[in-house]
Design a protein around this motif. Structure first.
Motif, PDB file in Angstrom:
ATOM      1  N   UNK A  20      31.119   5.826 -30.336  1.00  0.00           N
ATOM      2  CA  UNK A  20      32.027   6.789 -29.817  1.00  0.00           C
ATOM      3  C   UNK A  20      31.649   7.353 -28.653  1.00  0.00           C
ATOM      4  N   UNK A  21      32.400   8.451 -27.916  1.00  0.00           N
ATOM      5  CA  UNK A  21      32.101   8.493 -26.774  1.00  0.00           C
ATOM      6  C   UNK A  21      31.138   9.396 -26.315  1.00  0.00           C
ATOM      7  N   UNK A  22      30.583  10.195 -27.305  1.00  0.00           N
ATOM      8  CA  UNK A  22      29.492  10.910 -26.792  1.00  0.00           C
ATOM      9  C   UNK A  22      28.503  11.178 -27.926  1.00  0.00           C
ATOM     10  N   UNK A  23      27.384  11.909 -27.662  1.00  0.00           N
ATOM     11  CA  UNK A  23      26.351  11.767 -28.478  1.00  0.00           C
ATOM     12  C   UNK A  23      26.626  12.747 -29.750  1.00  0.00           C
ATOM     13  N   UNK A  24      27.329  13.930 -29.534  1.00  0.00           N
ATOM     14  CA  UNK A  24      27.789  14.778 -30.522  1.00  0.00           C
ATOM     15  C   UNK A  24      28.598  14.270 -31.416  1.00  0.00           C
ATOM     16  N   UNK A  27      26.893  11.742 -33.576  1.00  0.00           N
ATOM     17  CA  UNK A  27      26.275  12.345 -34.628  1.00  0.00           C
ATOM     18  C   UNK A  27      27.204  12.814 -35.778  1.00  0.00           C
ATOM     19  N   UNK A  28      28.160  13.480 -35.557  1.00  0.00           N
ATOM     20  CA  UNK A  28      29.223  14.001 -36.460  1.00  0.00           C
ATOM     21  C   UNK A  28      30.219  12.834 -37.014  1.00  0.00           C
ATOM     22  N   UNK A  29      30.194  11.879 -36.390  1.00  0.00           N
ATOM     23  CA  UNK A  29      30.901  10.334 -37.048  1.00  0.00           C
ATOM     24  C   UNK A  29      29.904   9.756 -37.998  1.00  0.00           C
ATOM     25  N   UNK A  30      28.795   9.756 -37.568  1.00  0.00           N
ATOM     26  CA  UNK A  30      27.832   9.379 -38.637  1.00  0.00           C
ATOM     27  C   UNK A  30      27.709   9.990 -39.912  1.00  0.00           C
TER      28      UNK A  30
END
Length: 69
Positions: A20-24, A27-30
């Motif tokens: 995904x594009x960013x860390x946040x 995290x939400x995708x995981x």
């Protein structure tokens, strides 16, 4: 068998999160694609069957007696 499938799905969700594009967003995708669905399925299917299927006393005793001879 369920733990192997759950680990495989968590791996796929982790790879999706890494891409995904960013860390946040990762995290939400995981959490959204991995942890929450696996947790719900684990809660539903990995419980002991004895807690779900307790025989009642009515099922053990016959509901009617045979006619007298």
């Amino acid at each position: 068998m369920f733990p192997i499938i759950a680990l495989g799905w968590l791996y796929v969700a982790l790879m999706l999160a890494v891409g995904s594009g960013s860390v946040v967003a990762g995290i939400f995708a995981f959490l959204g694609w991995g942890v929450v669905p696996v947790g719900i399925l684990w809660y539903l299917f990995a419980r002991k069957p004895s807690t779900r299927e307790k025989p009642t006393e009515d099922a053990q005793t016959p509901s009617h007696s045979p006619p007298p001879d």
